[in-house]
Design an enzyme around this catalytic site. Structure first.
Site, PDB file in Angstrom:
ATOM      1  CE1 TYR B 315     -21.898 -10.830  34.812  1.00 65.89           C
ATOM      2  CE2 TYR B 315     -20.698 -10.119  36.746  1.00 65.89           C
ATOM      3  CZ  TYR B 315     -20.816 -10.205  35.376  1.00 65.89           C
ATOM      4  OH  TYR B 315     -19.841  -9.649  34.581  1.00 65.89           O
ATOM      5  CE1 TYR B 366     -16.684 -11.105  34.970  1.00 67.52           C
ATOM      6  CE2 TYR B 366     -15.306 -10.430  33.160  1.00 67.52           C
ATOM      7  CZ  TYR B 366     -16.218 -10.129  34.140  1.00 67.52           C
ATOM      8  OH  TYR B 366     -16.657  -8.842  34.268  1.00 67.52           O
TER       9      TYR B 366
END
Lengths: 143, 411, 144
Positions: B315, B366
């Site tokens: 991430y 995102y």
């Protein structure tokens, strides 16, 4: 007693999103439309981006409604602490089953609380509780 | 407190925990469907609309009907009302729903909770999803947007930050990053290769926001400083879109259309004195202990170690957020991640550890990390745009610097 | 048709309001209002609690005491804002993380230190800035 508002207290506005915008735009023009899937010929409410039956996302259309329906259930707002302060008590919120099969809530604008009964024929009307806000409502209809 | 001592002294690589004997998730649960919408800067649609499309595609990808779905897993942060979504999907009766906290830190926990549900029999097929209009709509990445969001759930520690203008997630991350650079002597001029390589990956991924827009190391160093040491191209790309996955048991997965992607390990971590990226009163500011704890648990459950991982999806809310995870997960030593990424070869598709092969949150999209899970699934199915040869194992992590989660997936 | 969203201008509370949301923080901010820096410490195991909380994270004791601290420490890390994220703050400005001599770390603003003079390890000491009659913020200047 017809539906009455108390001046100076704003009425909460509907939340308008891309899914229900055509509905509220039509109400602004005093037109009543319902969302339908043209593939399954099924109406649904509230408006949404996808047909819950066939999962189509491009077969949804807005269709003029007859505006007619029957009271399916109703609530009388008779006590201060339960009522919205911008509306005179007693007022009635009706759940109406439209001829197309979907159910919507609104006020009944021209009936006394003790006149309202399940199965009562009603039809769509419109009012404007404050500037810039048009709501669909229901009124009595001859059966 | 023994693990905390190991973390503080960074002696943890000599102390891998004994493997678990019995685990109902490991290799007994699988991801069998993935779906996503277009990733854009302005969807022109609401998040409910995006969620419906991604879920519908994930269910179809799994070869299932919507009526087969009996579980739904969301982030508490998601703005789609779950009852409205259930109505739109037309599911007759969901047997299992749950919501995971901690924003992007919960991304992999979505799959973990879904796996726990199918392993226990609470549900048969669980959909995990995330839908957001972060680019065009509600931006919690901005100060006032975040304050607005927090009004719903005020958090004790913000009282000590907001009065000083300490307001945005990016600056919270910059605080621990600066300390980390200080402690390990990282030089600003050595950074940037992570962002360059992720942009290279995006050039082969037509779904990526930065498809068709390559980035050179010179352009990286010329990009404006947003919150030192973080430059514009250190940051993730605000996106409108949605992604979804379907989880079921390994037994059911065997008869489904795609190669099952088995869950070899799934873990969450909310370590001591944790806050949302502002954990400044825990012993170590210069690091990501929650990622370390998650890594320890993933390796313990799966019996695998860093050397066994073929591809990583870490991430990356910003570049260092992913790079420091390389250290915490044991792919390199403390303070070595900038060296590890230098020149980019180690993290390219034929390198030692191909990293965020879709372009990651910096260059693909995102979608709060759910798009990293879908990319890991594509890698193990062999259908990725930047396919790692013979990829058999993948590690996926969720938001760093806050209570987080992770997965090891395998073919 | 207008929507709920555009009929109401967004209300952005002043960030200082976040300071007093929790009851466990009240003694801390009351002391800051009197220009005193006190921290909460566990009465049983003597562990500092920052931010203040109703229970000790180490021994789960509910007992605590408020202890004056020196107000001296060093800059542990810092960030700058070239653009302001909120109308209450004028950019550019800096936020520092101060490690007090007693151990706990506090987020604050520097006073009289330009952003390009900030350094990790710089010794600093507390100063107070009144916001209103009974509410102040603690900030840090170079240690004298």
């Amino acid at each position: 007693m017809p539906l009455e508002y108390i001046p100076g207290i704003p009425i909460l506005r509907p939340y308008v999103d891309p899914d229900n915008q055509p509905f509220w735009d039509a109400v602004d023009r005093h037109e009543f439309v319902l969302q339908r899937c043209s593939d399954c010929d099924v109406y649904f409410q509230p408006p949404r981006p996808m047909c819950p039956h066939c999962l189509s996302m491009d077969s949804l259309e807005w269709v003029p409604s007859s505006g007619r329906g029957e009271v399916y259930s109703f609530v009388v707002f008779a006590a201060d602490r339960m009522a919205y302060p911008g509306m005179k008590i007693p007022y009635v919120v009706v759940l109406v089953e439209m001829e197309e099969g979907v159910r919507l809530t609104a006020n009944i604008v021209d009936a006394e609380p003790d006149e309202v009964y399940i199965g009562m024929p009603v039809e769509v009307t419109y009012n404007s509780p404050m500037e810039g806000l048009t709501l669909y409502q229901f009124k009595k209809r001859a059966s | 407190m023994q693990m905390l001592e190991e973390y503080r002294t960074k002696s943890y690589r000599q102390h891998l925990r004994p493997p678990v004997e019995e685990n109902l998730i490991r290799d007994k649960t699988a991801i069998v469907g993935i779906g996503q919408t277009e990733y854009s800067r302005d969807s022109g649609r609401d998040e409910l609309d995006l969620a419906c499309e991604a879920i519908k595609k994930a269910v179809a990808d799994a070869g299932l009907k919507m009526s087969d779905i009996d579980g739904l897993e969301a982030l508490t942060l998601d703005r789609v009302s779950m009852p409205t979504l259930i109505g739109s999907l037309g599911i007759e009766n969901l047997r299992f729903t749950s919501e995971v906290s901690f924003g992007g830190g919960g991304a992999c926990a979505l799959v973990m909770h879904a796996a726990a549900a199918v392993a226990s029999g609470a549900a048969d097929y669980v959909v995990c999803y995330r839908a957001l209009n972060e680019a065009s709509g509600h931006r919690y990445g901005r100060g006032d947007g975040y304050a607005e969001y927090l009004k719903a759930a005020p958090t004790l520690h913000y009282g000590y930050y907001f009065p000083y203008g300490f307001l945005t997630p990016l600056s919270w991350a910059a605080m621990y990053t600066k300390r980390w650079m200080h402690e390990y002597g990282i030089k600003l001029e050595d950074t940037g290769w992570y962002s360059v390589v992720l942009r290279e990956y995006a050039q082969n991924n037509p779904e990526a926001i930065f498809y068709g827009k390559p980035l050179t190391i010179e352009e990286f160093h010329e990009s404006p400083m947003i919150s030192a040491p973080l430059r514009l191209f250190d940051c993730c790309v605000d996106t409108d879109g949605a992604a979804a996955v379907v989880v079921t048991t390994a037994d059911r997965a065997k008869d489904m259309p795609h190669t099952p992607v088995y869950i070899a390990a799934a873990a969450q971590s909310s370590p001591i004195e944790t806050e949302i990226q502002t954990s400044y009163n825990r012993p170590v500011v210069a690091g990501l202990p929650e990622t370390w704890y998650v890594g320890q648990e993933l390796y313990r459950q799966s019996g695998l170690g860093p050397a066994d991982i073929d591809v990583a999806q870490l991430y990356d809310p910003f570049s260092y957020g992913a790079m420091i995870q390389l250290e915490e997960l044991g792919f390199c030593g403390p303070g070595e991640c900038v060296d590890f990424c230098q020149g980019g070869d180690r993290i390219r598709v034929d390198g030692e550890l191909p990293l965020n092969t879709s372009g990651g949150l910096l260059s693909e999209a995102y979608i709060h990390g759910v798009n990293l899970i879908t990319e890991a699934v594509r890698q193990l199915r062999g259908t990725a745009h930047n396919q790692v040869t013979d990829a058999e194992t993948a590690i996926v992590t969720a938001g760093p610097g806050l209570p987080t989660s992770g997965l090891i997936l395998r073919k | 048709m207008t929507t709920q969203a555009d009929s109401e201008a967004p209300v952005i509370p002043h960030p200082a309001l976040w300071a007093v949301l929790y009851r466990s923080s009240t003694p801390f901010w009351e002391a800051v209002g009197r220009h005193e820096l006190t921290l909460q410490r566990c009465s049983d195991c003597k562990t500092w609690r920052m931010p203040p909380r109703p229970m000790c994270p180490r021994c789960q004791s509910a007992e605590s005491e408020w202890v004056p601290v020196s107000g001296r420490g060093t800059i542990h890390s810092w960030v700058t804002y070239p653009e302001s994220p909120h109308p209450a703050f004028e950019a550019p400005y800096a936020v520092i993380l101060v490690e007090l001599d007693e151990g706990p770390r506090l987020v604050s603003n520097p006073v009289g230190i330009a952003p390009d003079e900030l350094e990790i390890g710089m010794p600093v000491e507390v100063v107070f800035e009144d916001v209103s009659d009974d509410f102040a913020l603690y900030k840090f200047q170079r240690a004298g």
